[in-house]
Structures are given as structure tokens and as C-alpha cells.
Scaffold this motif. Sequence first.
Motif, PDB file in Angstrom:
ATOM      1  N   GLY A   1       0.898  -1.279   0.079  1.00 22.87           N
ATOM      2  CA  GLY A   1      -0.095  -0.178  -0.069  1.00 22.87           C
ATOM      3  C   GLY A   1       0.855   1.222  -0.051  1.00 22.87           C
ATOM      4  N   SER A   2       2.035   1.274   0.778  1.00 21.98           N
ATOM      5  CA  SER A   2       2.808   2.562   0.832  1.00 21.98           C
ATOM      6  C   SER A   2       4.070   2.634   0.042  1.00 21.98           C
ATOM      7  CB  SER A   2       3.248   2.609   2.271  1.00 21.98           C
ATOM      8  OG  SER A   2       3.806   1.412   2.804  1.00 21.98           O
ATOM      9  N   LEU A   3       4.828   1.396  -0.001  1.00 20.77           N
ATOM     10  CA  LEU A   3       6.179   1.371  -0.659  1.00 20.77           C
ATOM     11  C   LEU A   3       5.650   1.256  -2.308  1.00 20.77           C
ATOM     12  CD1 LEU A   3       9.168  -0.446   0.359  1.00 20.77           C
ATOM     13  CD2 LEU A   3       8.496  -0.673  -2.263  1.00 20.77           C
ATOM     14  N   ILE A   4       4.896   0.613  -2.643  1.00 17.21           N
ATOM     15  CA  ILE A   4       4.601   0.433  -4.062  1.00 17.21           C
ATOM     16  C   ILE A   4       4.294   1.899  -4.737  1.00 17.21           C
ATOM     17  CG2 ILE A   4       3.406  -0.567  -5.822  1.00 17.21           C
ATOM     18  CD1 ILE A   4       5.398  -2.379  -4.739  1.00 17.21           C
ATOM     19  N   THR A   5       3.343   2.363  -3.883  1.00 11.95           N
ATOM     20  CA  THR A   5       2.755   3.780  -4.230  1.00 11.95           C
ATOM     21  C   THR A   5       3.888   5.009  -4.438  1.00 11.95           C
ATOM     22  OG1 THR A   5       0.740   3.241  -3.125  1.00 11.95           O
ATOM     23  CG2 THR A   5       1.137   5.606  -3.697  1.00 11.95           C
ATOM     24  N   CYS A   6       4.808   4.730  -3.407  1.00 10.28           N
ATOM     25  CA  CYS A   6       5.877   5.787  -3.429  1.00 10.28           C
ATOM     26  C   CYS A   6       6.959   5.401  -4.788  1.00 10.28           C
ATOM     27  CB  CYS A   6       6.758   5.681  -2.296  1.00 10.28           C
ATOM     28  SG  CYS A   6       5.816   6.243  -0.712  1.00 10.28           S
ATOM     29  N   VAL A   7       6.872   4.138  -5.110  1.00  9.18           N
ATOM     30  CA  VAL A   7       7.887   3.712  -6.026  1.00  9.18           C
ATOM     31  C   VAL A   7       7.191   4.395  -7.541  1.00  9.18           C
ATOM     32  CG1 VAL A   7       8.701   1.818  -7.621  1.00  9.18           C
ATOM     33  CG2 VAL A   7       9.027   1.956  -5.103  1.00  9.18           C
ATOM     34  N   LYS A   8       5.991   4.335  -7.754  1.00  7.05           N
ATOM     35  CA  LYS A   8       5.495   4.770  -8.611  1.00  7.05           C
ATOM     36  C   LYS A   8       5.383   6.188  -8.660  1.00  7.05           C
ATOM     37  CE  LYS A   8       2.377   0.658  -9.753  1.00  7.05           C
ATOM     38  NZ  LYS A   8       1.027   0.350  -9.790  1.00  7.05           N
ATOM     39  N   ASN A   9       5.215   6.963  -7.623  1.00  9.30           N
ATOM     40  CA  ASN A   9       5.184   8.470  -7.328  1.00  9.30           C
ATOM     41  C   ASN A   9       6.640   8.866  -8.003  1.00  9.30           C
ATOM     42  OD1 ASN A   9       2.367   8.511  -6.685  1.00  9.30           O
ATOM     43  ND2 ASN A   9       2.892   8.778  -4.647  1.00  9.30           N
ATOM     44  N   PHE A  10       7.719   8.253  -7.679  1.00  8.29           N
ATOM     45  CA  PHE A  10       9.085   8.525  -7.926  1.00  8.29           C
ATOM     46  C   PHE A  10       9.801   7.652  -8.535  1.00  8.29           C
ATOM     47  CE2 PHE A  10       7.807  10.818  -4.125  1.00  8.29           C
ATOM     48  CZ  PHE A  10       8.135  12.016  -4.193  1.00  8.29           C
ATOM     49  N   PRO A  11       9.388   7.322  -9.957  1.00  6.58           N
ATOM     50  CA  PRO A  11      10.085   6.144 -10.740  1.00  6.58           C
ATOM     51  C   PRO A  11      11.562   6.512 -11.093  1.00  6.58           C
ATOM     52  CG  PRO A  11       8.485   7.310 -12.179  1.00  6.58           C
ATOM     53  CD  PRO A  11       8.323   7.713 -10.645  1.00  6.58           C
ATOM     54  N   GLU A  12      11.724   7.789 -11.198  1.00  3.86           N
ATOM     55  CA  GLU A  12      13.052   8.092 -11.533  1.00  3.86           C
ATOM     56  C   GLU A  12      14.037   7.938 -10.248  1.00  3.86           C
ATOM     57  OE1 GLU A  12      11.321  11.286  -9.409  1.00  3.86           O
ATOM     58  OE2 GLU A  12      10.607  10.287 -11.278  1.00  3.86           O
ATOM     59  N   SER A  13      13.466   7.509  -9.083  1.00  4.84           N
ATOM     60  CA  SER A  13      14.441   7.691  -8.122  1.00  4.84           C
ATOM     61  C   SER A  13      14.073   6.061  -7.354  1.00  4.84           C
ATOM     62  CB  SER A  13      14.344   8.643  -7.139  1.00  4.84           C
ATOM     63  OG  SER A  13      14.674   9.757  -7.828  1.00  4.84           O
ATOM     64  N   ARG A  14      13.698   5.027  -8.098  1.00  8.48           N
ATOM     65  CA  ARG A  14      13.137   4.088  -7.542  1.00  8.48           C
ATOM     66  C   ARG A  14      14.165   3.158  -6.497  1.00  8.48           C
ATOM     67  NH1 ARG A  14      11.973   0.858 -12.934  1.00  8.48           N
ATOM     68  NH2 ARG A  14      11.404   2.935 -13.482  1.00  8.48           N
ATOM     69  N   GLY A  15      15.570   3.320  -7.021  1.00  6.25           N
ATOM     70  CA  GLY A  15      16.509   2.653  -5.927  1.00  6.25           C
ATOM     71  C   GLY A  15      16.400   3.343  -4.625  1.00  6.25           C
ATOM     72  N   ILE A  16      16.361   4.610  -4.726  1.00  4.12           N
ATOM     73  CA  ILE A  16      16.574   5.711  -3.365  1.00  4.12           C
ATOM     74  C   ILE A  16      15.231   5.299  -2.491  1.00  4.12           C
ATOM     75  CG2 ILE A  16      16.644   7.858  -2.422  1.00  4.12           C
ATOM     76  CD1 ILE A  16      18.465   8.663  -4.954  1.00  4.12           C
ATOM     77  N   VAL A  17      14.178   5.237  -3.173  1.00 10.94           N
ATOM     78  CA  VAL A  17      12.908   5.033  -2.413  1.00 10.94           C
ATOM     79  C   VAL A  17      12.925   3.810  -1.829  1.00 10.94           C
ATOM     80  CG1 VAL A  17      10.419   5.067  -2.765  1.00 10.94           C
ATOM     81  CG2 VAL A  17      11.697   6.752  -3.892  1.00 10.94           C
ATOM     82  N   LEU A  18      13.439   2.665  -2.567  1.00  7.61           N
ATOM     83  CA  LEU A  18      13.180   1.119  -2.053  1.00  7.61           C
ATOM     84  C   LEU A  18      14.251   1.153  -0.888  1.00  7.61           C
ATOM     85  CD1 LEU A  18      13.115  -0.657  -5.432  1.00  7.61           C
ATOM     86  CD2 LEU A  18      11.232  -0.821  -3.395  1.00  7.61           C
ATOM     87  N   GLY A  19      15.366   1.637  -0.995  1.00  5.39           N
ATOM     88  CA  GLY A  19      16.447   1.747   0.024  1.00  5.39           C
ATOM     89  C   GLY A  19      15.978   2.539   1.213  1.00  5.39           C
ATOM     90  N   LEU A  20      15.261   3.678   1.203  1.00  3.87           N
ATOM     91  CA  LEU A  20      15.087   4.285   2.229  1.00  3.87           C
ATOM     92  C   LEU A  20      13.834   3.859   2.899  1.00  3.87           C
ATOM     93  CD1 LEU A  20      15.741   7.106   3.465  1.00  3.87           C
ATOM     94  CD2 LEU A  20      14.210   8.246   2.286  1.00  3.87           C
ATOM     95  N   LEU A  21      12.733   3.425   1.911  1.00  3.23           N
ATOM     96  CA  LEU A  21      11.600   2.947   2.823  1.00  3.23           C
ATOM     97  C   LEU A  21      11.958   1.573   3.555  1.00  3.23           C
ATOM     98  CD1 LEU A  21       8.770   4.222   0.779  1.00  3.23           C
ATOM     99  CD2 LEU A  21       9.480   5.204   2.767  1.00  3.23           C
TER     100      LEU A  21
END
Length: 494
Positions: free
Chosen positions: A132-152
Motif C-alpha cells: 500500500g505504501s512502498l509500491i505507491t511511492c515507487v510509482k510516484n518517484f519512478p526516476e528514483s526507485r532505488g533510493i525510494v526502495l532503500g529508504l523505505l
Amino acid sequence: MFSKEKWSFESHVLSGRWFTIFASVLIMSVNGATYLFGVYSNDIKSSLGYDQTTLNLVSFFKDLGGNLGIISGLINEITPPWVVLAIGAAMNFFGYFMIWLAVTGRTASPHVWQMCLYIWIGADSQAFANTGSLITCVKNFPESRGIVLGLLKGFVGLSGAIMTQLYHALHGNNTKSLVLFIAWLPAAVSVVFLRTVRIVKVSRRHEKDVRIFYDVLYSSLALAAFLMVVIIVENRQEFYEWKNSKNGCSDAKIVPEDENTFNQQTPVSCIKNVFSPPPRGEDYTILQALFSIDMLILFIATSCGIGGTLTAIDNLGQIAKFLGYNTNTITTFVSLVSIWNYLGRVASGFASEILLTKYKFPRPLMLTFVLLFSCIGHLLIAFPVPNSLYVASVIIGFCFGAQWPLLFAVISEVFGLKYYSTLFQFGAVASPVGAYVLNVKVAGHLYDKEAIKQLGVKGLVRKAGEDLTCLGVEGDNYEKVERKYFYRETIEPD
């Protein structure tokens, strides 16, 4: 009274993608309950009279629930994120609340299958929170997916240490109360932020996005450092006691939540093109991805790598116990694993993004190095030296955390983002599969075999309903082991 302009600004903030990041960080920060199993596993074992194989079977269903998020992925394909988060909150409370009732004796002793069901439901809520949260954030920031995944995912790892310290502040050393704590807290946080986690489309990438992510990273590093200092201070007195005992005796547009953009696209015949996938990086169908050689390689690597480190984490309580550490020290090991789990996640997320962008260093190769590094931690557990379990906890925690952002980033890069909600969860399934083989069939079997051998040497027989405990191996001198445990229990009570 609020002016119209002020209310408009606040509404813009609450509905923006950065507030979604903020809400997701808080949700992730309390949704790592599966990593706290080592703290309360001995309560389950002693309260219900389990042997190690049975306890590891319960642990397997915990790992299965935490990683088998296919249902949450499919639900997320056709519903807005708040529906997934709401379901996860309900599952979290029900599962862990029923476990708390069982270990505290407030209900009749449940059957093993019931305990497995309860912990599966409670742990599976973590998959719903991730989806619900992580996948949503990856789609909101696809250009920084590695950073978003690592951070969350890093905050998920850090949540173990966060919740451990909160539990100590509220309940002291009552580990049974921890189960009730992890039943209501993650559910409450998810409910509070239900309507703020949403998919937001942007027309262009902002140059300051990465800088903001680094600011969040620095804040999280400060939090991790603070927790590390707290752990050191808490255990300083225990070190002196150990030393004395040794000397004495040896811009944005919100996508409407009722609008399913994916369903509006032209359907593809998934059966016809199963074995004719597009080039890597384009959008695969679910079946194309599942039947690809790339997914098979990732499945095997995850089963062995994450499954192996998860086995060590799940058995950390038993490992520390038969090496002579008390309950307070066991919580220290769990906190160390949690903190370094977090550091591994953010490090691999940010580092892989930098190495890939600047030096074209592939993420699969980085994943290979992480798997090799984890072997050092396993060797320190297999051949312990004084205080080696502290180092092993750091290495195992770091490597366990580092594998997740790399795995999920590779899946998104190879198979695309169209069906990422579902493929994300299929990649995670390999973890409980590996944990079942290594944890239940290998570690649990060998543990019980050695414990029965020790009972036979001492001329004892296990009584019905009695938990089966291994005291470790120091040659055949079990009297020495017993004297060590007697000393620790009288000098350093839990």
C-alpha cells in the motif's frame, strides 16, 4: 479562522506525493514486527511447550506471511492504496492479539496449526503495508526507485530497534507485552494515514527531489545513531557485570482513487505471449515474468541468501541462549540486527543508484557481493569466539537488509512497472521458501537432535508439554554448561 489560501496550501501539502513519502516512512517505521520474533519466541516456546522444530514451523509461517504478499499485490492492482492499508491494519491487530492471548494464558492453549494461522495473518499485514505504501511511492518517484526502495525498506529494518526501545520504555522487560504492543501500534499508524497515501502523477522530474531524499536519509541516520547509543548505554552495566563474573569465576495531479488507469489500457493475451517476453526493461506480463530465466535466478538467489540470513535472525534468541546470554542481551542482538538491517537497506538503495548511474555497476553484481559477505556472519555463528555474536548480528543484519532493495530494484528494472505490485510480491515469496528449508528442515531438526542427545547423556527424558532446549555444545562436559547457566540465572536474572 483559516484563510482560504492557507487551507488551500494545507490541502495541497496533504494531497502531494511528498506527504505520501512522510506517511509511508511512519508506516514502515512500525511495520517490522516480524524481525522481533527473536525477542518473544522463547515465550511462545515455554508457554506452549514447543520443541525447536515446532517453534521454527511457527517461524516459517511468520516468514511466509511477511513475504507472501501476492494477494495484497493483486488487490492493489484494482483498488486504491488505502484499501490495502486498511486490510493490513485489521490483519495485524487480529493476528498478534490472538498470539498475545495464547502466550499469556487468557485463552485455551491453541493447536499448532492455529498458532501458525495467527502468526501468518499478523505477519502478512506487513506485506499489505509494503504494497500500500512502498509500491505507491515507487510509482510516484519512478526516476528514483532505488533510493525510494532503500529508504523505505530501511525504515522497515529500523522499526525493530524503534519498537524495541518503545516497548522497553512502556513495559520494561515483559516480553509478552511486546506481542500486544506490536498488535495495536502498526494498525493504529496505518489507520491514521489511510487517506494520505495515494498515487500522484507529475509532469516532470524536479531537480531537488534527490536532495530532499538525502535530507531524509541524514535524518534517518541520526535516528539510527541515536538508537545505537541508547543500546550501548543500556548494556554498559551488563558488560561490567560480565567482566566481574569472569574475574570471579572464570507540481502534481492526483489520480482519482476510483479510477483504475491500468484497466483502461488495451488487454494483452498473456497466455499467447508467455514464452515470448519483451526486451528487458519493458513491461512484462505477470506470466512472462514468472516463466522467465531471470525470475528463476532471482528466486534461487533469494531463497539461499535471504532465507539463510532470515534463519539466523529467527533463531537468534535460541543461539544467544545456548551461548550463555540472558534475555536483556538477546534484545540487544535483535536491536543490532534491526539497526544494521536498516543501514544495509539504505546503503544498498543509495549506493546501487549511484554506482549504476555513474559507473554502470549492475545491481545483480552488487547483490552477489552482499551474499558472499553474509557468509562471514554465518561462519561466526558456526564457530563462535568470545563476543563474536555481536559482530555476527551486525553482518547478518546488514546483509539481510541490503538484499531487499537490490532484489526489488532488479525486478522493476527487468520486468517494468506495469505489474510491479504483483511481481514485487512474487520476488519476496522466495524468502519464506528458503527459510522453510533452512530454518525448519535443517536448523530446527539439528537443534532438536542435539537437545535430545544432551538429555540422553544426562539420563533424562523429555516430559509431555515441556519445551525442548539445547544448552550448547562444550565437548561432552554438560555439567560445566549447567554450572554456567546456574550462575547466570542467579547472578544475572532476566
